[in-house]
Write an enzyme that holds these catalytic residues in place. Structure first.
Site, short mmCIF file in Angstrom:
data_model
loop_
_atom_site.label_atom_id
_atom_site.label_comp_id
_atom_site.label_asym_id
_atom_site.label_seq_id
_atom_site.Cartn_x
_atom_site.Cartn_y
_atom_site.Cartn_z
N LYS A 78 3.03 2.75 10.78
CA LYS A 78 3.07 4.12 10.26
C LYS A 78 2.61 5.11 11.32
O LYS A 78 3.24 6.15 11.55
CB LYS A 78 2.18 4.21 9.01
CG LYS A 78 2.11 5.60 8.43
CD LYS A 78 1.10 5.68 7.28
CE LYS A 78 0.96 7.10 6.79
NZ LYS A 78 -0.08 7.25 5.77
N ARG A 124 5.24 -13.43 9.46
CA ARG A 124 5.86 -12.10 9.38
C ARG A 124 7.26 -12.13 9.99
O ARG A 124 7.57 -12.98 10.82
CB ARG A 124 5.02 -11.08 10.15
CG ARG A 124 3.71 -10.72 9.52
CD ARG A 124 2.90 -9.87 10.48
NE ARG A 124 3.57 -8.60 10.73
CZ ARG A 124 3.26 -7.45 10.12
NH1 ARG A 124 2.28 -7.43 9.25
NH2 ARG A 124 3.89 -6.34 10.39
N GLU A 151 0.86 -1.19 0.00
CA GLU A 151 0.00 0.00 0.00
C GLU A 151 0.90 1.24 0.00
O GLU A 151 1.79 1.34 0.85
CB GLU A 151 -0.88 0.02 1.24
CG GLU A 151 -1.94 -1.06 1.27
CD GLU A 151 -2.82 -0.92 2.52
OE1 GLU A 151 -3.65 0.01 2.56
OE2 GLU A 151 -2.64 -1.72 3.44
#
Length: 780
Positions: free
Chosen positions: A501, A491, A276
Site C-alpha cells: 500500500k 504467498r 484488513e
C-alpha cells in the site's frame, strides 16, 4: 547473570552438536526457547536410557520428535522408545506421531501403539531380497528395454510398500545389486544422457464459470476445483479431527469442545477470508480468495468474508466496498460478511478472563522497548491479577495516553518473541463503533478468537503468520474455547511490480500512475480495468497451486491465462491505430456494402456482425510500402493484397504524398477475389469508422525486482519504465463496437485484446489493451 547465561548456552550448544546438528542449526534451535527446552530434555532422557553417546541417526530422530511433539509427556513417551532402540527409523517415528495425533486422549495403549509403528518388527535380509526380486521381475521387460535409464526409484518405492519397516539403505543396496545382476555393467550407451522427450504442453486448466455459490451449495464444477486445489490442501484434517494435525495442542477439554463444534456445524468445512480494510486487494489476495472460498466450495462448506477492522486510523469505507466487490467479481459470494468489530464486546470479556486466569497483565514498556526478538522482560509481568484488572479498566476508560499501557499475554511465540500485545490504547473513533472504545485488540489476540467464534475449521493464512501459530493455539486453549487449526501456505508474488500500500501511494503521489486502479498495477481493481477476466485470474491461481513454498511468477504466465479466456469470450472487431487513407477508384457500388464479419472466426455458429465497406477505407500505415522488401507480403506497388472479409483484392495505382514526402493516401483498384490471382496476404481495414482513444500498456518497471536494492540501487521509483503507457488519441475502430459498455471486451484483429475503459463517453470510446495476441518473446 550474563556469564551464567553464556555458560548455559555453551553447554546446550555442545549438547545439540553432540547429536549431529551443525553449529548453525544448533544456534537456530537455541533461539527457539520452547524447542530448545524440549530437545534438551529429550537428549538427556535418551542418553540416560542408552548409557552412552548418541549416534547421528538417533540424534535426528530426537530432533524431529522434539520439533513435532509439543506435549512434554508424550514426547517423553516417544523418546523412551527411541532410547530403547525400539523406534529406529524415520518411518517408525512418522507412524508413531501419526498414531499420537489420532489418539489425543489418555491413557495410550502401548501394545496398540507398538503395532502401529512397527516396534519389535525385524525385516530379515532374505525378506528384502524376496521383495526386491518380485518387484524387479514385475518390471523386467521395461528394465531390459530402458536399462539404466529406468527410474529405479520406482523399484525402491514398490519394495518399501511391501516391507513397511525395512531399512531404506538395505532396500537400495538390494535393488542396485539385482539390477546389476539383470543388466550387467553399464555400457557407453547407458552412460549417455537420455534424450529429453518433447515437452508436453500443459493441459489447459478446465475453465471455471464465475458461478456464485451461496450458503455452501456446490456447483457442477466442484470436481475440477478440488483437483486444482492440490498440494498442501490434500493433507488437511476433516472437520472435528483438528487433533490429527501436527502441532495441534490437546487439552483435557479439547474433545468436548470439538464435540460441541461438530454439533453446531454439522461437520461442515468453514473457512474465512480476513482482509484488513486499509488498502486495495492485489494479485496475491486473489490466491487467498481462491484458496479460502475454493476449498470451502470444493468440500460443500461455507466461507466468511471477515474484515479485520482493528486499526481504525488506517481504515476507510472505500476499502470495505472495494474488497467485497473484488471477491464477488472473482465469482464468490460470502456465506456472511462479518467484522472483527462485531465481536469487540466478547473479546473484551475474554481479555478480563485471561487476566483473571493469570495469563495476561498490563505493561508500561514503550513500543520501542519491546520491539525485536530479544527485548528485556517486562518488570510488570508478575503484577497481581487484581491490579491488572483495575489498570485494564482504566485503559478502557481512557485514563492512559497512547503508548502508556498495553495488555500483554504471557507466552513465548514460535519465533521466540515473548509476551505479544493483546490490547493497546488508540484515541481514534472507529467507523462502526464510533467512540465506544479507546482500546483496540491486536491481530495476535483477535484473529484466533474470531475464528473460534465463527467455528472456522481451516484458518488458512500465508507463511509469514507461521510464527503466530503458537499464540493462536495457546490463546484458544488458555480461555478454554474451541480451537480451529491454522494452516500456512506460500504467498503468490509477481515480478516487475510492487503491491504494498505504501509504495502504491508513492506511485500515485508522484504521478507515476493515476490511482489504485491504473491498469499498469497488479491490484485487482487495476486488472479488472485493464480487462483481465476474473476466470483468467482464478485459472492462474489454480495453476500456481497451493504449496508451502512462496511462488514468484512471471507476469506473462498470468497473461497466457488471460489469452486463453479472452480467445473464447472476446468477439472480433477491426481497428486501425495508425491509419492510412485508401480510396478505391472503381468501387463496385454507388453506396456502402454491408459486409458480414464472424464474431468468432473459428466458430461461425456464434454469429456475425455487419460492418460497412465503401470506396474509402483505412488500413494500417505499416501495411503499405512503396517497394516490397524480400519477405514482405503486404501491400506495395505491384503487389496486391486482399481486404479481410470483403471478397476483394486491391492493387495500388497511385501514391499521394504531402509536401514532406510522407504518404498520406493511396488510390487503388479492386477486383473480386475469385477473379484475381491469390494475394500473398489479407489485411484488416475500417470504413465509416469511429474515432476512439486507445491506451497501450507495457510493464511499469524495468527490472524484475524493483524493490531489490542490489538490482535497483536507486529504489523502485528510479526503475519506472518511461514507455509503460502510450496513448493513441485518434485510433479508428469499426462500427460494431458502438453501444459497448465499460469492461466490454473485444479482440481487435492482429492487434490484441482490448477492454472498454470507464473513462469512455457517449461521444468517444476509450480502449485499454489488455494483452497482445501473442506473448512478446522479449518478455520471457
Amino acid at each position: 547473570m550474563a556469564a551464567m547465561a553464556a555458560t548455559e548456552e555453551a553447554e546446550a550448544l555442545d549438547l545439540f552438536t553432540g547429536i549431529g546438528l551443525t553449529e548453525a542449526k544448533a544456534r537456530e534451535t537455541l533461539r527457539n526457547a520452547a524447542l530448545s527446552a524440549q530437545l534438551r530434555q529429550a537428549v538427556l532422557q535418551a542418553r540416560a536410557a542408552l548409557g552412552s553417546g548418541l549416534d547421528k541417526a538417533t540424534g535426528a530422530l530426537l530432533y524431529n520428535a522434539a520439533a513435532r511433539l509439543r506435549d512434554p509427556d508424550r514426547l517423553a513417551f516417544v523418546v523412551g522408545y527411541i532410547g530403547r532402540r525400539e523406534i529406529r527409523t524415520d518411518q517408525q517415528l512418522g507412524a508413531a506421531l501419526q498414531y499420537l495425533r489420532s489418539h489425543p486422549l489418555e491413557p495410550l495403549e502401548p501394545a496398540d501403539f507398538e503395532r502401529a509403528c512397527g516396534v519389535g518388527v525385524r525385516v530379515s535380509p532374505e525378506q528384502i531380497e524376496e521383495a526386491v526380486e518380485a518387484v524387479v521381475s514385475r518390471h523386467r521387460e521395461e528394465l531390459l528395454a530402458e536399462r539404466y535409464h529406468f527410474n529405479t526409484g520406482l523399484l525402491m518405492a514398490e519394495a518399501r510398500s511391501r516391507l513397511q519397516w525395512a531399512d531404506g539403505k538395505s532396500i537400495k543396496n538390494e535393488v542396485d545389486l539385482q539390477v546389476l545382476h539383470l543388466l550387467g555393467p553399464k555400457t557407453e550407451a547407458d552412460l549417455e544422457k537420455k534424450p529429453k522427450a518433447a515437452k508436453a504442453r500443459p493441459a489447459p486448466v478446465e475453465k471455471q464459470k464465475a458461478a456464485v455459490v451461496e450458503n455452501g451449495e456446490v456447483g457442477a464444477e466442484t470436481k475440477s476445483l478440488l483437483e486444482q486445489l492440490r498440494g498442501e490442501a490434500l493433507k488437511f484434517h476433516k472437520p472435528g479431527e483438528n487433533y490429527k494435525t501436527e502441532g495441534y495442542v490437546v487439552t483435557p477439554n479439547t474433545m468436548a469442545l470439538l464435540k460441541q463444534h461438530l454439533a453446531l456445524t454439522g461437520g461442515q468445512v468453514r473457512t474465512r477470508f480476513p482482509p484488513e480494510p486499509n488498502g486495495i486487494l492485489h494479485i496475491g489476495h486473489a490466491k487467498a480468495i481462491n484458496f479460502n472460498f475454493g476449498y470451502a466450495k470444493a468440500n460443500g462448506g461455507i466461507c466468511f468474508l471477515r474484515y479485520d477492522d482493528t486499526n481504525p486510523e488506517k481504515e476507510e469505507e472505500k476499502y470495505f466496498t472495494a474488497i467485497r466487490e473484488m471477491v464477488e467479481w472473482l465469482g464468490y459470494q460470502p456465506y456472511a460478511v462479518t467484522h472483527a468489530s462485531d465481536y469487540f464486546d466478547q473479546l473484551y470479556t475474554w481479555a478480563l478472563e485471561l487476566i483473571r486466569r493469570g495469563q495476561a497483565y498490563v505493561c508500561h514498556q514503550k513500543v520501542e522497548e519491546i520491539k525485536g526478538h530479544n527485548p528485556p522482560p517486562s518488570p510488570w509481568r508478575d503484577r497481581p491479577v487484581e491490579e491488572s484488572l483495575v489498570l485494564f479498566e482504566d485503559m478502557r476508560k481512557g485514563k492512559f495516553g497512547e503508548g502508556e499501557a498495553t495488555l500483554r499475554m504471557k507466552l513465548v511465540m514460535e519465533d521466540g518473541k515473548m509476551d505479544p500485545v493483546a490490547y493497546r490504547v488508540k484515541f481514534t473513533p472507529h467507523h462502526r463503533t464510533g467512540d465506544k472504545w479507546c482500546i483496540y485488540p491486536t491481530y495476535d489476540y483477535t484473529h484466533c478468537l474470531c475464528d473460534s467464534i465463527e467455528h472456522i475449521t481451516h484458518s488458512l493464512c500465508t507463511k509469514e503468520f507461521q510464527a503466530r501459530r503458537s499464540s493462536y493455539f495457546w490463546l484458544c486453549n488458555a480461555l478454554d474455547v474451541y480451537c480451529p487449526v491454522q494452516w500456512e501456505y506460500g504467498r503468490l508474488n509477481l515480478l516487475y511490480t510492487v503491491v504494498s500500500k505504501r509504495k502504491i501511494i508513492r506511485l500515485v503521489e508522484t504521478g507515476a500512475v493515476r490511482d489504485w486502479d491504473d491498469p499498469r498495477l497488479f491490484t485487482l481493481t487495476a486488472l479488472r480495468r485493464r480487462g483481465f477476466p476474473p476466470e483468467a485470474i482464478n485459472n492462474f491461481c489454480a495453476r500456481v497451486g497451493v504449496t508451502v513454498a512462496q511462488a514468484t511468477m512471471e507476469p506473462h504466465l498470468l497473461e497466457a491465462c488471460v489469452r486463453d479466456v479472452l480467445n473464447e469470450q472476446a468477439p472480433r472487431a477491426m481497428a486501425v491505430l495508425e491509419p492510412l487513407k485508401v480510396t478505391i477508384t472503381n468501387f463496385p457500388a454507388p453506396q456502402a456494402i454491408d459486409v458480414l464479419v464472424p464474431n468468432f472466426p473459428a466458430d461461425e455458429s456464434r454469429g456475425f456482425h455487419k460492418v460497412p465497406f465503401q470506396s474509402v477505407v483505412y488500413i494500417v500505415e505499416s501495411d503499405f510500402k512503396e517497394e516490397a522488401d524480400r519477405g514482405y507480403k503486404r501491400l506495395a506497388l505491384g503487389q496486391p493484397v486482399g481486404l479481410r472479409h470483403t471478397g476483394y483484392v486491391i492493387a495500388v495505382q497511385n501514391v499521394i504524398k504531402d509536401a514532406r514526402g510522407r504518404v498520406i493516401e493511396l488510390e487503388v483498384t479492386c477486383t473480386k477475389s475469385d477473379a484475381a490471382e491469390k494475394p500473398k496476404a489479407f489485411i484488416h481495414w475500417v470504413s465509416e469508422p469511429r474515432v476512439c482513444e486507445v491506451r497501450l500498456y507495457e510493464r511499469l518497471f524495468l527490472h524484475k525486482n524493483p524493490e531489490d536494492p542490489s538490482e535497483v540501487p536507486g529504489g523502485f521509483l528510479s526503475d519506472l519504465n518511461p514507455d509503460s503507457l502510450r496513448v493513441v488519441d485518434d485510433a479508428l475502430v469499426d462500427s460494431s463496437v458502438l453501444g459497448a459498455r465499460p469492461f466490454d471486451k473485444f479482440q481487435f484483429e492482429r492487434l490484441g485484446y482490448f477492454s472498454v475503459d470507464p473513462d469512455s463517453t457517449d461521444s468517444k470510446l476509450v480502449f485499454n489493451r489488455t494483452v497482445t495476441l501473442k506473448e512478446d518473446p522479449g518478455k520471457a
